[in-house]
Design an enzyme around this catalytic site. Structure first.
Site, PDB file in Angstrom:
ATOM      1  N   PRO A  26       0.846  -1.211   0.000  1.00 51.94           N
ATOM      2  CA  PRO A  26       0.000   0.000   0.000  1.00 51.94           C
ATOM      3  C   PRO A  26       0.871   1.246   0.000  1.00 51.94           C
ATOM      4  CG  PRO A  26       0.097  -0.976   2.196  1.00 51.94           C
ATOM      5  CD  PRO A  26       0.784  -1.939   1.273  1.00 51.94           C
ATOM      6  N   GLN A 103      -6.759  -0.850   1.198  1.00 49.38           N
ATOM      7  CA  GLN A 103      -6.275  -0.772   2.576  1.00 49.38           C
ATOM      8  C   GLN A 103      -7.206   0.170   3.339  1.00 49.38           C
ATOM      9  OE1 GLN A 103      -2.758   1.441   4.063  1.00 49.38           O
ATOM     10  NE2 GLN A 103      -2.032  -0.532   4.839  1.00 49.38           N
ATOM     11  N   GLY A 172      -3.232  -1.558  10.463  1.00 47.83           N
ATOM     12  CA  GLY A 172      -2.980  -1.730  11.901  1.00 47.83           C
ATOM     13  C   GLY A 172      -1.537  -1.411  12.270  1.00 47.83           C
ATOM     14  N   HIS A 174       2.245   1.245  11.783  1.00 50.26           N
ATOM     15  CA  HIS A 174       2.829   2.589  11.644  1.00 50.26           C
ATOM     16  C   HIS A 174       2.127   3.668  12.469  1.00 50.26           C
ATOM     17  CE1 HIS A 174       4.314   1.390   7.313  1.00 50.26           C
ATOM     18  NE2 HIS A 174       4.677   0.527   8.247  1.00 50.26           N
ATOM     19  N   TYR A 176      -0.914   4.354  13.222  1.00 48.33           N
ATOM     20  CA  TYR A 176      -2.259   4.851  12.902  1.00 48.33           C
ATOM     21  C   TYR A 176      -3.239   4.307  13.953  1.00 48.33           C
ATOM     22  CZ  TYR A 176      -0.124   6.530   8.629  1.00 48.33           C
ATOM     23  OH  TYR A 176       0.681   7.204   7.750  1.00 48.33           O
ATOM     24  N   ARG A 225      -2.513  -5.550   8.523  1.00 48.93           N
ATOM     25  CA  ARG A 225      -1.132  -5.045   8.438  1.00 48.93           C
ATOM     26  C   ARG A 225      -0.699  -4.551   9.813  1.00 48.93           C
ATOM     27  NH1 ARG A 225       2.514  -1.008   4.719  1.00 48.93           N
ATOM     28  NH2 ARG A 225       3.817  -2.719   4.037  1.00 48.93           N
TER      29      ARG A 225
HETATM   30  C1  FMN Z   1       4.999   6.887  -1.086  1.00 52.69           C
HETATM   31  C2  FMN Z   1       4.693   5.851  -0.027  1.00 52.69           C
HETATM   32  C3  FMN Z   1       3.445   5.830   0.569  1.00 52.69           C
HETATM   33  C4  FMN Z   1       3.132   4.852   1.534  1.00 52.69           C
HETATM   34  N1  FMN Z   1       1.854   4.796   2.031  1.00 52.69           N
HETATM   35  C5  FMN Z   1       1.497   3.766   2.846  1.00 52.69           C
HETATM   36  C6  FMN Z   1       0.135   3.572   3.211  1.00 52.69           C
HETATM   37  O1  FMN Z   1      -0.792   4.279   2.775  1.00 52.69           O
HETATM   38  N2  FMN Z   1      -0.139   2.547   4.068  1.00 52.69           N
HETATM   39  C7  FMN Z   1       0.851   1.722   4.566  1.00 52.69           C
HETATM   40  O2  FMN Z   1       0.539   0.806   5.340  1.00 52.69           O
HETATM   41  N3  FMN Z   1       2.131   1.859   4.181  1.00 52.69           N
HETATM   42  C8  FMN Z   1       2.480   2.837   3.324  1.00 52.69           C
HETATM   43  N4  FMN Z   1       3.778   2.934   2.874  1.00 52.69           N
HETATM   44  C9  FMN Z   1       4.784   1.929   3.270  1.00 52.69           C
HETATM   45  C10 FMN Z   1       4.893   0.827   2.195  1.00 52.69           C
HETATM   46  O3  FMN Z   1       3.710   0.061   2.134  1.00 52.69           O
HETATM   47  C11 FMN Z   1       6.081  -0.128   2.438  1.00 52.69           C
HETATM   48  O4  FMN Z   1       5.907  -0.779   3.673  1.00 52.69           O
HETATM   49  C12 FMN Z   1       7.413   0.581   2.422  1.00 52.69           C
HETATM   50  O5  FMN Z   1       7.527   1.446   1.313  1.00 52.69           O
HETATM   51  C13 FMN Z   1       8.562  -0.439   2.386  1.00 52.69           C
HETATM   52  O6  FMN Z   1       8.530  -1.163   1.179  1.00 52.69           O
HETATM   53  P1  FMN Z   1       9.657  -0.855   0.029  1.00 52.69           P
HETATM   54  O7  FMN Z   1      10.966  -0.887   0.739  1.00 52.69           O
HETATM   55  O8  FMN Z   1       9.460  -1.965  -0.955  1.00 52.69           O
HETATM   56  O9  FMN Z   1       9.348   0.505  -0.516  1.00 52.69           O
HETATM   57  C14 FMN Z   1       4.113   3.918   1.931  1.00 52.69           C
HETATM   58  C15 FMN Z   1       5.383   3.961   1.329  1.00 52.69           C
HETATM   59  C16 FMN Z   1       5.670   4.889   0.351  1.00 52.69           C
HETATM   60  C17 FMN Z   1       7.013   4.849  -0.309  1.00 52.69           C
END
Ligand code: FMN
Length: 370
Positions: A26, A103, A172, A174, A176, A225
């Site tokens: 997400p 999500q 669930g 980070h 929030y 999550r």
């Molecule tokens: C631009 C951006 C927005 C994100 N928004 C969310 C979100 O809405 N909900 C969430 O649970 N994690 C969010 N994340 C975290 C990602 O789901 C993921 O856990 C994180 O980027 C690590 O994965 P990666 O190393 O493959 O980027 C976000 C990450 C990025 C980069």
């Protein structure tokens, strides 16, 4: 690269058949207008489906509570206009042969990252009205607020199934709202939604899971999550020991979670190095509960997401370490964030062995909806 077959092997998540093990993580993009996903958003998800992503999890989308969102560009998951926008997203992804789950989100007291002056239409709500650092920044939720929030999660899940989504994920992690209830420094309630133990503080999540489970059909996947870390403290732990994790996840599994999607910065970091030098959080979740486990964190990249948010690029790197763990059965599914943000065809290039065509991640990708 070795063992690619395991990444492209099918998997069953509750009754949902997945063609491979790759999940789009997400990622909030903050481009929706008045909470409504646009045609560009639908096309963005469609491109990932066209390129073979097994399951897309959407950016966080707000349940029907006045303070569910903290950014003006976040999508809602209620109201005719937003749901019509989501219907277009589902239809486009399905037309391209993909599968997608929203999500479902409530941000709690967490403020906007991009628009500090923006506020939702009602005051921020959280278990005790406290920020991560203990300041009183909002109001504690009443029991009526809690009951309506639980119901709003259930209504959103039922709506997702009605619209044709293939499952739901509950936010669930980070820090929030759901996560704030777990956390002893932010949940100081002395009613049945608080208490000195993690299991007592899990009642809110348990009631949401039970309500969601009974609002959707039994085969419909419900993913929870979770994370141990907090945005301002990556070393934080909600469950201090494997035993605490086992009791916590056991309760959440029994309440209806089909899968645990455990967010961590780097998938190769062990969750309890003092006990096991390898096993990551998804690995522990699978070992302790037998439920589907989804890992995430710098898959295919040299650096983690916080480094990218700080403006640094990350090199594209081979998947061998990930594939070895997947083959050993440490976890079942692999979520990919930035690599799929940078390049909608990332997975197809991996499948075809076109590694030279995969570019490094640059933070410029945050600003694009390509
Ligand atoms: C631009 C951006 C927005 C994100 N928004 C969310 C979100 O809405 N909900 C969430 O649970 N994690 C969010 N994340 C975290 C990602 O789901 C993921 O856990 C994180 O980027 C690590 O994965 P990666 O190393 O493959 O980027 C976000 C990450 C990025 C980069």
């Amino acid at each position: 690269m070795s063992n690619l077959d395991v990444l492209f092997s099918p998997y069953r998540l509750n009754s949902l058949a997945l063609p491979n093990r790759v999940v789009m993580a997400p990622m909030s993009r903050y481009v929706c207008r008045d909470g409504v996903p646009t045609a560009e958003v639908a096309a963005y998800y469609r491109r990932r489906a066209e390129n073979g992503v097994g399951l897309i999890i959407t950016e966080g989308t707000g349940i029907d509570r006045p303070a569910a969102l903290n950014e003006p560009g976040m999508p809602r998951f209620h109201g005719a206009a937003a749901l019509a926008g989501w219907k277009k997203v589902v239809d486009e992804v399905h037309a391209a042969g993909g599968r997608i789950a929203p999500q479902l989100a409530h941000v709690g007291q967490k403020r906007s990252n991009t628009h500090p002056d923006w506020t939702p239409s009602a005051s921020y709500e959280s278990p005790s009205g406290l920020s991560m650092t203990g300041e009183q920044v909002g109001r504690p939720m009443s029991e009526a607020d809690i009951a309506d929030t639980i119901d709003a999660f259930a209504r959103a899940a039922a709506g997702a199934e009605r619209l044709g989504f293939d499952g739901v994920e509950l936010l669930g992690n980070h820090n929030y709202l759901i996560n704030q209830f777990f956390w002893d420094q932010q949940n100081l309630r002395d009613d049945r939604y608080g208490g000195p133990t993690l299991l007592e503080r899990s009642r809110f999540a348990v009631e949401i899971l039970k309500a969601v489970r009974s609002a959707v059909s039994s085969g419909f996947p419900v993913i929870l999550r979770l994370s141990q870390w907090k945005p301002k403290d990556v070393t934080a732990r909600i469950a201090e020991t494997p035993r605490a994790l086992e009791q916590w996840l056991g309760l959440l599994a029994e309440a209806g979670a089909d899968a645990f999607h455990f967010s961590q910065m780097k998938f190769w970091d062990p969750a309890f190095p003092e006990v096991d030098e390898e096993l990551n959080l998804a690995g522990w979740a699978k070992k302790l509960t037998g439920r589907t486990a989804i890992t995430v964190g710098a898959v295919g990249l040299s650096g983690d997401v916080n480094e990218s948010f700080a403006g640094r690029s990350a090199r594209s790197v081979p998947l061998d370490g990930l594939l070895a763990r997947l083959e050993r059965g440490e976890f079942d599914l692999v979520a990919v964030g930035r690599a799929l943000l940078q390049d909608p065809a990332w997975l197809e290039k991996v499948r075809q062995g076109r590694v030279d065509d995969i570019t490094d991640f640059t933070p410029a990708a945050f600003a694009a909806l390509s």
